[in-house]
Write a protein that holds these residues in place. Structure first.
Motif, PDB file in Angstrom:
ATOM      1  N   GLN A  97       0.820  -1.209   0.000  1.00  0.00           N
ATOM      2  CA  GLN A  97       0.000   0.000   0.000  1.00  0.00           C
ATOM      3  C   GLN A  97       0.856   1.262   0.000  1.00  0.00           C
ATOM      4  OE1 GLN A  97      -3.362   0.514  -0.069  1.00  0.00           O
ATOM      5  NE2 GLN A  97      -3.194   2.718   0.200  1.00  0.00           N
ATOM      6  N   MET A  98       1.886   1.283   0.827  1.00  0.00           N
ATOM      7  CA  MET A  98       2.737   2.472   0.945  1.00  0.00           C
ATOM      8  C   MET A  98       3.649   2.614  -0.267  1.00  0.00           C
ATOM      9  SD  MET A  98       2.853   4.615   3.576  1.00  0.00           S
ATOM     10  CE  MET A  98       3.649   6.222   3.681  1.00  0.00           C
ATOM     11  N   LEU A  99       4.249   1.512  -0.692  1.00  0.00           N
ATOM     12  CA  LEU A  99       5.144   1.548  -1.843  1.00  0.00           C
ATOM     13  C   LEU A  99       4.398   1.994  -3.094  1.00  0.00           C
ATOM     14  CD1 LEU A  99       7.894   1.000  -3.135  1.00  0.00           C
ATOM     15  CD2 LEU A  99       7.284  -1.416  -3.256  1.00  0.00           C
ATOM     16  N   ASN A 100       3.139   1.636  -3.191  1.00  0.00           N
ATOM     17  CA  ASN A 100       2.358   1.948  -4.384  1.00  0.00           C
ATOM     18  C   ASN A 100       2.096   3.440  -4.556  1.00  0.00           C
ATOM     19  OD1 ASN A 100       0.819   1.111  -6.704  1.00  0.00           O
ATOM     20  ND2 ASN A 100      -1.046   1.584  -5.542  1.00  0.00           N
ATOM     21  N   THR A 101       2.257   4.221  -3.491  1.00  0.00           N
ATOM     22  CA  THR A 101       2.017   5.660  -3.602  1.00  0.00           C
ATOM     23  C   THR A 101       3.248   6.414  -4.119  1.00  0.00           C
ATOM     24  OG1 THR A 101       2.686   6.129  -1.312  1.00  0.00           O
ATOM     25  CG2 THR A 101       0.370   5.555  -1.684  1.00  0.00           C
ATOM     26  N   ILE A 102       4.358   5.714  -4.301  1.00  0.00           N
ATOM     27  CA  ILE A 102       5.592   6.360  -4.754  1.00  0.00           C
ATOM     28  C   ILE A 102       5.652   6.334  -6.277  1.00  0.00           C
ATOM     29  CG2 ILE A 102       8.112   6.297  -4.660  1.00  0.00           C
ATOM     30  CD1 ILE A 102       7.888   4.913  -1.945  1.00  0.00           C
ATOM     31  N   ALA A 103       5.919   7.502  -6.858  1.00  0.00           N
ATOM     32  CA  ALA A 103       6.074   7.632  -8.319  1.00  0.00           C
ATOM     33  C   ALA A 103       4.882   7.044  -9.060  1.00  0.00           C
ATOM     34  CB  ALA A 103       7.382   6.976  -8.769  1.00  0.00           C
ATOM     35  N   ALA A 104       3.690   7.378  -8.601  1.00  0.00           N
ATOM     36  CA  ALA A 104       2.477   6.782  -9.181  1.00  0.00           C
ATOM     37  C   ALA A 104       2.242   7.187 -10.627  1.00  0.00           C
ATOM     38  CB  ALA A 104       1.261   7.165  -8.330  1.00  0.00           C
ATOM     39  N   GLN A 105       2.693   8.365 -11.013  1.00  0.00           N
ATOM     40  CA  GLN A 105       2.470   8.851 -12.374  1.00  0.00           C
ATOM     41  C   GLN A 105       3.748   8.850 -13.211  1.00  0.00           C
ATOM     42  OE1 GLN A 105      -0.651   9.438 -13.271  1.00  0.00           O
ATOM     43  NE2 GLN A 105      -1.290   8.983 -11.157  1.00  0.00           N
ATOM     44  N   GLU A 115      14.323   8.492 -11.972  1.00  0.00           N
ATOM     45  CA  GLU A 115      14.400   9.912 -11.610  1.00  0.00           C
ATOM     46  C   GLU A 115      13.159  10.348 -10.828  1.00  0.00           C
ATOM     47  OE1 GLU A 115      14.994  14.293 -13.774  1.00  0.00           O
ATOM     48  OE2 GLU A 115      15.119  12.444 -14.949  1.00  0.00           O
ATOM     49  N   ALA A 116      11.985   9.937 -11.298  1.00  0.00           N
ATOM     50  CA  ALA A 116      10.745  10.284 -10.599  1.00  0.00           C
ATOM     51  C   ALA A 116      10.667   9.597  -9.239  1.00  0.00           C
ATOM     52  CB  ALA A 116       9.542   9.912 -11.466  1.00  0.00           C
ATOM     53  N   PHE A 117      11.131   8.378  -9.167  1.00  0.00           N
ATOM     54  CA  PHE A 117      11.122   7.623  -7.910  1.00  0.00           C
ATOM     55  C   PHE A 117      12.011   8.304  -6.875  1.00  0.00           C
ATOM     56  CE2 PHE A 117      11.885   3.929  -5.149  1.00  0.00           C
ATOM     57  CZ  PHE A 117      10.647   3.300  -5.156  1.00  0.00           C
ATOM     58  N   LEU A 118      13.200   8.711  -7.297  1.00  0.00           N
ATOM     59  CA  LEU A 118      14.118   9.394  -6.390  1.00  0.00           C
ATOM     60  C   LEU A 118      13.553  10.727  -5.915  1.00  0.00           C
ATOM     61  CD1 LEU A 118      17.529   8.654  -8.135  1.00  0.00           C
ATOM     62  CD2 LEU A 118      16.917   8.000  -5.794  1.00  0.00           C
ATOM     63  N   ALA A 119      12.832  11.430  -6.772  1.00  0.00           N
ATOM     64  CA  ALA A 119      12.308  12.749  -6.430  1.00  0.00           C
ATOM     65  C   ALA A 119      11.035  12.690  -5.601  1.00  0.00           C
ATOM     66  CB  ALA A 119      12.039  13.547  -7.716  1.00  0.00           C
ATOM     67  N   ASP A 120      10.439  11.507  -5.483  1.00  0.00           N
ATOM     68  CA  ASP A 120       9.139  11.404  -4.824  1.00  0.00           C
ATOM     69  C   ASP A 120       9.258  11.714  -3.329  1.00  0.00           C
ATOM     70  OD1 ASP A 120       6.244  10.063  -5.408  1.00  0.00           O
ATOM     71  OD2 ASP A 120       6.909   9.704  -3.351  1.00  0.00           O
ATOM     72  N   PRO A 121       8.373  12.565  -2.787  1.00  0.00           N
ATOM     73  CA  PRO A 121       8.462  12.929  -1.369  1.00  0.00           C
ATOM     74  C   PRO A 121       8.185  11.774  -0.411  1.00  0.00           C
ATOM     75  CG  PRO A 121       6.496  13.871  -2.383  1.00  0.00           C
ATOM     76  CD  PRO A 121       7.325  13.328  -3.490  1.00  0.00           C
ATOM     77  N   VAL A 122       7.332  10.827  -0.774  1.00  0.00           N
ATOM     78  CA  VAL A 122       7.083   9.683   0.105  1.00  0.00           C
ATOM     79  C   VAL A 122       8.330   8.792   0.150  1.00  0.00           C
ATOM     80  CG1 VAL A 122       5.637   7.654   0.522  1.00  0.00           C
ATOM     81  CG2 VAL A 122       4.603   9.775  -0.319  1.00  0.00           C
ATOM     82  N   ARG A 123       8.966   8.594  -1.007  1.00  0.00           N
ATOM     83  CA  ARG A 123      10.203   7.808  -1.046  1.00  0.00           C
ATOM     84  C   ARG A 123      11.276   8.434  -0.157  1.00  0.00           C
ATOM     85  NH1 ARG A 123      15.349   8.534  -1.289  1.00  0.00           N
ATOM     86  NH2 ARG A 123      14.973  10.254  -2.732  1.00  0.00           N
ATOM     87  N   ARG A 124      11.314   9.751  -0.075  1.00  0.00           N
ATOM     88  CA  ARG A 124      12.384  10.431   0.652  1.00  0.00           C
ATOM     89  C   ARG A 124      12.430  10.040   2.122  1.00  0.00           C
ATOM     90  NH1 ARG A 124      15.047  14.612  -1.927  1.00  0.00           N
ATOM     91  NH2 ARG A 124      14.127  15.327  -3.900  1.00  0.00           N
ATOM     92  N   TYR A 125      11.265   9.746   2.719  1.00  0.00           N
ATOM     93  CA  TYR A 125      11.324   9.373   4.131  1.00  0.00           C
ATOM     94  C   TYR A 125      11.041   7.892   4.379  1.00  0.00           C
ATOM     95  CZ  TYR A 125       6.147   9.783   4.301  1.00  0.00           C
ATOM     96  OH  TYR A 125       4.803   9.636   4.093  1.00  0.00           O
ATOM     97  N   MET A 126      10.459   7.189   3.406  1.00  0.00           N
ATOM     98  CA  MET A 126      10.210   5.764   3.591  1.00  0.00           C
ATOM     99  C   MET A 126      11.341   4.888   3.064  1.00  0.00           C
ATOM    100  SD  MET A 126       7.439   5.409   5.265  1.00  0.00           S
ATOM    101  CE  MET A 126       7.451   3.629   5.160  1.00  0.00           C
ATOM    102  N   HIS A 300       2.568  13.372   3.441  1.00  0.00           N
ATOM    103  CA  HIS A 300       2.417  13.974   2.112  1.00  0.00           C
ATOM    104  C   HIS A 300       1.090  13.548   1.521  1.00  0.00           C
ATOM    105  CE1 HIS A 300       3.222  15.124  -2.086  1.00  0.00           C
ATOM    106  NE2 HIS A 300       4.067  15.994  -1.541  1.00  0.00           N
ATOM    107  N   VAL A 301       0.532  14.437   0.720  1.00  0.00           N
ATOM    108  CA  VAL A 301      -0.799  14.192   0.152  1.00  0.00           C
ATOM    109  C   VAL A 301      -0.837  12.917  -0.679  1.00  0.00           C
ATOM    110  CG1 VAL A 301      -0.376  15.610  -1.907  1.00  0.00           C
ATOM    111  CG2 VAL A 301      -2.721  15.320  -1.047  1.00  0.00           C
ATOM    112  N   ARG A 302       0.276  12.508  -1.273  1.00  0.00           N
ATOM    113  CA  ARG A 302       0.270  11.331  -2.145  1.00  0.00           C
ATOM    114  C   ARG A 302      -0.035  10.048  -1.390  1.00  0.00           C
ATOM    115  NH1 ARG A 302       5.395  12.460  -6.280  1.00  0.00           N
ATOM    116  NH2 ARG A 302       4.680  14.525  -6.976  1.00  0.00           N
ATOM    117  N   SER A 303       0.206  10.053  -0.084  1.00  0.00           N
ATOM    118  CA  SER A 303      -0.051   8.832   0.695  1.00  0.00           C
ATOM    119  C   SER A 303      -1.503   8.734   1.148  1.00  0.00           C
ATOM    120  CB  SER A 303       0.879   8.777   1.909  1.00  0.00           C
ATOM    121  OG  SER A 303       0.637   9.856   2.784  1.00  0.00           O
ATOM    122  N   VAL A 304      -2.312   9.767   0.898  1.00  0.00           N
ATOM    123  CA  VAL A 304      -3.717   9.765   1.320  1.00  0.00           C
ATOM    124  C   VAL A 304      -4.566   9.292   0.141  1.00  0.00           C
ATOM    125  CG1 VAL A 304      -5.598  11.110   2.330  1.00  0.00           C
ATOM    126  CG2 VAL A 304      -3.214  11.693   2.857  1.00  0.00           C
TER     127      VAL A 304
END
Length: 528
Positions: A97-105, A115-126, A300-304
């Motif tokens: 569930q949590m991993l799926n919110t990273i780099a969704a688009q 590049e998008a995965f590295l820049a993702d705010p959820v990835r930055r702390y998870m 971050h909003v992406r995790s909601v």
């Protein structure tokens, strides 16, 4: 000739002044997990199943490769491995569930996806990587493993009393997901190459008995926060039994259940047996006029997502008074007015989760790239005012060691050059109450420290000089100990598991990226 700017009320007709933040309602969306190669055959029924989620958590790079396939390049895995070897204070553990919110688009071309995965705010702390850490100041010179000194305030094992009327009960030392910035990195999770974790000694039933006994003997405590770890990792029958016994105490008027899993593993809280149990607990709480709430942790909003909203609504329908969010303010994640407001509107308007607190990230080892300065937090608090309903406008707070939570504007002094703020309190913490000398005076000023890299040049030079002197003193001390030590046989690394908690520690500062043994602890008088 200069012409003064007219007041806004006198601006020419047709002129439109833009608001600093533009609210646009955005429906929540569940990212399509089938976009990831390893989950292309996963059905919706599997995705909604809590046991499937737990069984398919990502715990290492090999499992991440099996999910992402060729989408992530080798460079990412090299960065991940380097971070785990040198900096990570928490093990890797991400539910699908949590991993799926990273780099969704993100596009599916590997370099673009990475590049998008590295820049993702959820990835930055998870899922932190080596390049995230600050190259000069990965840790503040004052960083500590138990940065809030919670174990010093244990009245029995796992029961922290920092405030006169409130306690924090740590029922479990694991979570269904591990955040890189975890404030309890000293205790929670398995050991990493950098940190040999301490652990709770007592069996859960014995520890809970001691907690209940203390609360029976201490009617001044009226507010109990149940945490860990994460309550989602406490077997529900055990948790329900503890809650029912807690509700027998007339002195307890507020109970808060802390679980990031509402966001990271909402499937847990949607299980019928769990919701039925919540309903039984909430019904008893209502009959006894006890406020029962759930606290979760979204940054971050992406995790909601819709599943998060569904879990929150189900808990409210089961009878809890509120589902509230306690986030952490972090650079690269949510430290802008736009990010905070987007998250808060998603929580409040779409997920029925009340924005409550955003804490400054605590001074744990290797967290400087996340932490914000007090003055930046003050600016952010001011910037988000006026948009949300007053009751849903979160407070930005600083959790000051040996003191507790303070709104960021409550500093009584602030040296901006050296990044040292000062705070006072109007109560005594548990160690001060136990101190035969009466503890420090209430007007004592407790320091808190901004990240060194956010300071002006003079402040950075000052801290660099202190760090250099500390390093030299440490080298001299080590050399002296080596010269005076008698020869001893080599000691093999322990393989039987993490070291045990033995009680409150002496404060100690983080000394650099070397491996950290567990802090020595002694049990409070009468705790056993």
């Amino acid at each position: 000739m200069d012409h003064p700017v007219p007041p806004r009320s006198q601006c020419p007709v047709g002129t439109v002044a833009q608001q600093p933040y533009q609210y646009v309602r955005t429906p929540l969306a569940e990212p399509d997990w089938r976009r990831l190669p390893g989950w292309r055959g996963v059905t919706e029924a599997q995705w909604r199943d809590a046991q499937w989620q737990r069984a398919h958590c990502v715990k290492n790079a090999r499992q991440l490769r099996s999910v992402a396939g060729a989408l992530l390049t080798d460079t990412f895995y090299e960065q991940l491995a380097a971070d785990q070897a040198e900096f990570a204070t928490m093990p890797m553990l991400l539910p699908p569930q949590m991993l799926n919110t990273i780099a969704a688009q993100a596009p599916t071309e590997p370099h673009a996806f990475t590049e998008a995965f590295l820049a993702d705010p959820v990835r930055r702390y998870m899922l932190p990587v080596y390049a995230d850490r600050h190259p000069r100041w990965p840790s503040h010179p004052k960083a500590e493993r138990d940065s809030l000194h919670e174990a010093q305030m244990w009245v029995v094992e796992g029961l922290t009393r920092r405030y006169p009327t409130k306690v924090l009960a740590e029922l479990v030392a694991t979570c269904p997901q591990y955040c890189g910035h975890c404030t309890r990195m000293d205790l929670v999770g398995t050991s990493t190459p950098q940190v040999t974790k301490a652990r709770l000694v007592l069996r859960p039933a014995h520890r809970q008995e001691q907690m209940l006994d203390y609360l029976k003997r201490t009617p001044a405590v009226r507010d109990v926060v149940l945490s860990g770890g994460d309550l989602a990792n406490v077997p529900w029958p055990q948790l329900e039994s503890f809650l029912m016994r807690l509700l027998e105490l007339e002195s307890v008027r507020d109970i808060r259940l802390a679980s990031k899993a509402v966001v990271g593993l909402p499937q847990h809280w949607l299980q019928p047996q769990v919701l039925d149990g919540v309903h039984r607990v909430a019904a008893l709480a209502a009959r006894r006029a006890v406020n029962l709430a759930v606290h979760t942790h979204a940054n971050h909003v992406r995790s909601v997502t819709p599943l998060v909203a569904e879990a929150a609504r189900a808990l409210l329908d089961a009878g809890v008074r509120d589902v509230r969010n306690q986030g952490v303010l972090m650079r690269g994640v949510n430290a802008t007015p736009e990010d905070l407001l987007d998250l808060c509107f998603a929580l409040q308007g779409e997920a029925n989760i009340l924005p409550y607190y955003f804490y400054l990230c605590d001074m744990i080892p290797n967290a400087e790239h996340w932490r914000t300065s007090v003055h930046e937090a003050q600016r952010l608090q001011e910037a988000i005012m006026g948009y949300l309903p007053g009751y849903a406008t979160p407070r930005l707070v600083c959790d000051v060691p040996d003191l507790g939570k303070r709104w960021v504007h409550q500093a009584v002094g602030y040296d901006r050059e050296r990044g040292i703020s000062y705070w006072t309190k109007n109560y005594r913490t548990e160690p001060e109450v136990r101190d035969p000398a009466g503890g420090a005076p209430l007007d004592r000023r407790h320091p808190y420290y901004d990240p060194v890299d956010t300071l002006p040049e003079a402040g950075r030079r000052w801290w660099a000089g202190r760090a250099d002197r500390a390093d030299r003193a440490d080298q001299v001390d080590r050399a002296g100990r080596a010269a005076s030590a008698a020869p001893a046989p080599a000691v093999q690394p322990a393989t039987a598991g993490p070291a045990a908690y033995a009680g409150p520690p002496e404060p100690h500062a983080y000394a650099g990226p070397a491996a950290h043994p567990p802090t020595p602890r002694t049990t409070p008088e009468g705790a056993r």
